[in-house]
Design a protein around this motif. Sequence first.
Motif, PDB file in Angstrom:
ATOM      1  N   ASP A  68     -22.245  60.859  95.669  1.00 54.87           N
ATOM      2  CA  ASP A  68     -22.820  60.070  96.774  1.00 54.87           C
ATOM      3  C   ASP A  68     -22.426  58.610  96.593  1.00 54.87           C
ATOM      4  N   MET A  84     -44.974  61.683 105.063  1.00 55.63           N
ATOM      5  CA  MET A  84     -46.113  62.572 105.310  1.00 55.63           C
ATOM      6  C   MET A  84     -45.769  63.981 104.843  1.00 55.63           C
ATOM      7  N   ALA A 126     -31.764  59.346 105.504  1.00 54.42           N
ATOM      8  CA  ALA A 126     -33.045  59.331 106.233  1.00 54.42           C
ATOM      9  C   ALA A 126     -34.218  58.962 105.330  1.00 54.42           C
ATOM     10  N   HIS A 155     -34.340  67.789 109.045  1.00 50.59           N
ATOM     11  CA  HIS A 155     -34.889  67.134 110.232  1.00 50.59           C
ATOM     12  C   HIS A 155     -36.104  66.259 109.904  1.00 50.59           C
ATOM     13  N   ARG A 156     -37.276  66.567 110.491  1.00 45.17           N
ATOM     14  CA  ARG A 156     -38.470  65.719 110.282  1.00 45.17           C
ATOM     15  C   ARG A 156     -39.212  66.043 108.996  1.00 45.17           C
ATOM     16  N   ILE A 215     -39.002  65.534 103.292  1.00 45.46           N
ATOM     17  CA  ILE A 215     -39.810  65.107 102.147  1.00 45.46           C
ATOM     18  C   ILE A 215     -40.777  66.225 101.765  1.00 45.46           C
TER      19      ILE A 215
END
Length: 375
Positions: free
Chosen positions: A38, A52, A45, A324-325, A328
């Motif tokens: 990397d 959350m 992101a 995506h969302r 985490i």
Amino acid sequence: MLSAPAGPVDVAVVGAGPIGLAVAWRCAARGMRVVVHDPAPGSGASAVAAGMLSPVAEAYFGERELTGLLVESAARWPAFAAELTEASGTDLGYRTEGTLVVGLTGDDLAEAGRLWAYQQELGLPVTPLRPTELRGREPALAPGVRGGALAATDHQVDPRLLVPALRTAARRAGAVLVPAAVRRLSDVDATVTVVAAGCGTAPLTGLPVRPVKGQILRLRAPGGVAPGFRHVIRGYADGESVYLVPRADGEVVLGATVEERTDTTVTAGAVLRLLRAGVDLLPELAEYDLVEAVAGLRPGTPDNAPILGPLPDRPDVLAATGHHRHGIVLTPVTADLIADLVTTGVPDPLLAPFGAERFASTGSGHHRAEEETWT
Ligand SMILES: Cc1cc2nc3c(=O)[nH]c(=O)nc-3n(C[C@H](O)[C@H](O)[C@H](O)COP(=O)(O)OP(=O)(O)OC[C@H]3O[C@@H](n4cnc5c(N)ncnc54)[C@H](O)[C@@H]3O)c2cc1C
């Protein structure tokens, strides 16, 4: 993480976001020789994410299999956080006060209530609260808030602490970082390659991972004190959906837009809508310092669920991407399942709904992507 060893390694991980680093940590801790590629670790992101861990409040209609994976990963978070804190020697900002979902107007409450009814139907722990009970828990909520519910098991972590902790843990376990981008998978010399490159996945693999823009703000309570609320608050305010994540150091994360765009500019309109909805729900935010307005790109997929497992005709290349969302919250389960797959070659049944082959007709195959790079 130092320089790359000569010759093929057991595992090459492409991407040092939370997913790649957690996979690298788990694999290195099992004694495998691991290299992570990397050019800018932690710059994807996760650099802007709220953190959350919300399997319940994010259980949406039509996403039953994804919800199952979110619940499974959230259940692994307490042990994962404890182990990572120990392995890295750093705090992750992991907090377990739970989440309140609130509605400002009658219509907002009706919208939120429709979702709780569905979440309760799935057997998820969401408990409707009367306005007095809500304010008993969070007196700082606006007096006009019509009602809400408690998702007691939806927690939070600080991604800006999580990613450095994963990097330290991976390094201590023996993983090596190569600070350069991978341009073609054929350049990687490893028994197994794990592609965890977030929005950088599509050009390497041909998988249908697209950027989904999210604008997000960071505020700070004045006077260096903790924010005047403890729960994560997810709210609907005049049709606008926002969340507020309080950190112990006084930071409040206020997010986020969801836009089908590939740029990372911040727009006045988005900042206005986020602030208006945030202040409508928690008036004291108007007195906070506005310290950051940024945008990030979520690695989205056509069905909003991650892609986990081998590329259709390359058993030696595993995808761990498209979170995506939810990247985490999904970090622990992704790392465990991919490390197990690397070790045993046998896919855990939990992986079955998330294979790359479900997009066989849309993702026209990684070979074509590689061929395009060569011509
Ligand atoms: C505004 C916003 C709010 C969010 N809030 C939450 C939340 O509250 N909870 C939650 O669970 N998730 C949240 N997310 C989603 C979460 O941030 C992502 O799902 C998660 O970061 C994905 O992790 P990743 O490691 O796969 O990718 P990333 O974090 O995007 O990291 C990808 C890494 O791959 C590297 N890379 C890319 N291409 C290459 C290449 N060719 N070679 C080498 N390296 C490469 C990049 O440099 C980067 O470091 C949010 C996202 C946004 C944008």
